[in-house]
Each structure stands twice: as structure tokens, then as C-alpha cells.
Design an enzyme around this catalytic site. Sequence first.
Site, PDB file in Angstrom:
ATOM      1  N   SER A   1       0.889  -0.579   0.296  1.00  0.00           N
ATOM      2  CA  SER A   1       1.473   0.648  -0.243  1.00  0.00           C
ATOM      3  C   SER A   1       2.036   1.544   0.834  1.00  0.00           C
ATOM      4  O   SER A   1       1.578   1.536   1.975  1.00  0.00           O
ATOM      5  CB  SER A   1       0.375   1.416  -1.003  1.00  0.00           C
ATOM      6  OG  SER A   1       0.813   2.713  -1.328  1.00  0.00           O
TER       7      SER A   1
ATOM      8  N   TYR B   1      -7.373   5.951  -0.900  1.00  0.00           N
ATOM      9  CA  TYR B   1      -6.677   4.776  -1.472  1.00  0.00           C
ATOM     10  C   TYR B   1      -5.820   4.116  -0.384  1.00  0.00           C
ATOM     11  O   TYR B   1      -5.907   2.908  -0.162  1.00  0.00           O
ATOM     12  CB  TYR B   1      -5.790   5.223  -2.648  1.00  0.00           C
ATOM     13  CG  TYR B   1      -4.694   4.260  -2.972  1.00  0.00           C
ATOM     14  CD1 TYR B   1      -3.375   4.537  -2.600  1.00  0.00           C
ATOM     15  CD2 TYR B   1      -4.963   3.056  -3.615  1.00  0.00           C
ATOM     16  CE1 TYR B   1      -2.362   3.633  -2.879  1.00  0.00           C
ATOM     17  CE2 TYR B   1      -3.945   2.165  -3.895  1.00  0.00           C
ATOM     18  CZ  TYR B   1      -2.646   2.447  -3.512  1.00  0.00           C
ATOM     19  OH  TYR B   1      -1.641   1.553  -3.775  1.00  0.00           O
TER      20      TYR B   1
ATOM     21  N   LYS C   1      -6.113   0.255   1.587  1.00  0.00           N
ATOM     22  CA  LYS C   1      -5.008  -0.706   1.752  1.00  0.00           C
ATOM     23  C   LYS C   1      -4.824  -1.055   3.235  1.00  0.00           C
ATOM     24  O   LYS C   1      -4.601  -2.210   3.603  1.00  0.00           O
ATOM     25  CB  LYS C   1      -3.700  -0.113   1.196  1.00  0.00           C
ATOM     26  CG  LYS C   1      -3.683   0.047  -0.316  1.00  0.00           C
ATOM     27  CD  LYS C   1      -3.658  -1.300  -1.015  1.00  0.00           C
ATOM     28  CE  LYS C   1      -3.510  -1.160  -2.516  1.00  0.00           C
ATOM     29  NZ  LYS C   1      -3.416  -2.463  -3.215  1.00  0.00           N
TER      30      LYS C   1
END
Length: 336
Positions: free
Chosen positions: A132, A156, A160
Amino acid sequence: MNVLVIGGAGYIGSHVVYELNDAGHDVTILDNFSTGLRENVDARATLVEGDMQDLTLLNRLLESSKNKPSDATSTAEEADPFDSVFHFAALKAAGESMEHPDIYTRANLVATMELLNTMLRHNIKNFIFSSSAATYGNPQYLPIDEAHPQIPINYYGFTKLVIEQTLKWYSQLKGLRFAVLRYFNAAGYDVKGRITGKEQNPANLLPIVMEVAAGMREQLQVFGNDYPTRDGTCIRDYIHVNDLATAHVRSMEYLVAENRDLTLNLATGEGYTVLEVIHEAERVSGRPVTHSIVGRRAGDPAELVATSGRAFDQIGWKAEQSELSKLVESMWQVYG
Ligand code: WQD
């Protein structure tokens, strides 16, 4: 090739499954339907309902691509093992990750690490990973290229990044071949109209705008109009989910053909403001998108756009369906 798509009933996963089947690959989906939709499952795929965190199921599935969990009789030599694994089954709400890091640790970190170890145990070496733009954090320059520093500003994005770094070690130590694909803002729906299941309780701009235009939601809150941009609202690089799907298939084929790792931005290099998205949705739908300007959302950079020159050089890919009109028209086909 024989391919496992984890999260293949989800928004991006379902589009990749259709693209893989269109390209003639043999696809198995593993999905627990926590957010995936049955109506989005390509009937050409083999569907295994279950959770990637169920290691008994995962081991049995990876032992043989033809075994469904209830069919434990097949022997390994009969099986046609998977050539590649795609992983779309992570949690992706940046704000939620800051309130509940524990569930992101379990779902995004522990589950993926166990998946990688299980793949290696079964000698499955090709892994295509949904990463991402969130791994970059606040832009230090624009457009963002793959060399941009990765300093995530939410948990988040951190999960990743940890997986990306683990993949580099597993590539070096165990010969895992990976494609890290860093999405910017995924949007749109299948231009062929085969995927129509709407995401439930969306947090992203485009689906929320569509819900307002369709009368499913009263209004949109615009998080700030005092940014240093052409109309004061944030700019994002929206990429059509069909374009994302094409990039995934080409990346898998590259891993197998070239036996080399890939790390690519998937973006357009163009950006649209929140107000431009609203106005395009009003033009396409012929409906008002009622909205109110509220305060900024924490963690929102004013502008995020990226280059995908490396994707063009390495896998011959560039966005072709990602003009704003196409993004909105393909969504209004589903919401309208
Ligand atoms: C876009 C713009 C908001 C909702 C997130 C993740 C990122 C990636 C893509 C997975 C922003 C504004 C939004 C609303 C608004 N996900 N907005 N009102 O935050 O750019 O990126 O999704 O990889 O990791 O962080 O996407 O769609 O939430 O917001 O004004 O109700 O729309 O401020 O400028 P974002 P988004």
C-alpha cells in the site's frame, strides 16, 4: 498456472480472480466471507470457504491444489500444487488500525508470516502481495516513486511494511519470489459488469460518494477544504481496480518467467481532489451529492500521487481505465 487467491471474494481479489481466469489460469479461492461477497465469486474458480488463520486447513490446501478440506483422500502425487499465491485478505482501515493494533497484528502480520512459512514448507515460491501507499507515510516529494522513504504514519501501513521487509529476507534466505504491489487509491468496478456486489460500510471516498448519489447515505463529510491544493481539498491518485487486476496477473507471470522479485507502485501519476470527485459523480449520476465541509481527518496528507514508470519498464503495465470519468461511470453502473 495453478493459483491460490486468498481473499478472492473481496473487492480487489474478485477482480484479480476474473482476470486470472480470463488469462487461462486455474484459480482456487480461499475466503472466510468476513467481508468478501459470494455474488462476486467467479464461478470458474474453485471455492474453498475458510480462514487463512486456520493452519490445519491452510496446510491441507497447500499440500494439494485439488484437495478441498473434505477431500483428504487425495494423495500428494495426484495433486497439482499451486504455482503462486495471491494475498488480499488483510485488514485495511488505517484509522481502525490505530484503535485496534492487536487485530491488525494478528490478521496482517501473524497470519501472513504463517502463510509464508506454510508456502515454503510446501515448496511454493511465488507470492504476490497487496501492499500500500500507506507504507510511504507523508510524502517528502511528489510524485512518489518506489525509492521514496517508507515511514508509515499508521499501524496499518506499518504492518504492510513489516511484511515487505520479511519478504526480502525470505527471498534471500529461502528463494521466495515476491511481487510487492503498492496500491494508491483503488476505485471503480469491473468495466465488463461482472462484479456488482457493493462493499459494506465503506470508509473510502468513492464508494461513500456513490452511496450519497444513490440515496443510500444522507451526506458526505468532506474532511477539510483548507489544504494547499487547487480547490483546498485533498488530492489522491485513484487507480481502477481492473488496472490493478491486470498488473497482478502480469506480475505473477513475470515472477515465474524471470525468477526475479518485483516492487511496484500501481498508480496513474495524476490526482483528483475530493471536490472534483464529487462533481464528476454528480455529472455521471445526474444526482446531487450532498456534502458538508468538516475538519481535517488526522493523518491525511494534502496530496498523494505516484509514478508507475517502473511497472511500465518491468511488466509493460500502465493504467488504462483510471480516468475519473471511467472510475465513476463503472461505479455508477453498480450503485445507480
Ligand atoms: C481519500 C480522500 C479523505 C472519506 C486509504 C488508506 C490507504 C489505501 C487507500 C489501502 C482523503 C477524503 C474520505 C470521507 C473525505 N488503502 N475523504 N470524506 O485515506 O487516501 O487512503 O485508502 O491500501 O492505505 O489510507 O483514502 O478514500 O479514505 O480518502 O473527505 O468520508 O477523501 O480526506 O483526502 P485514503 P480515502
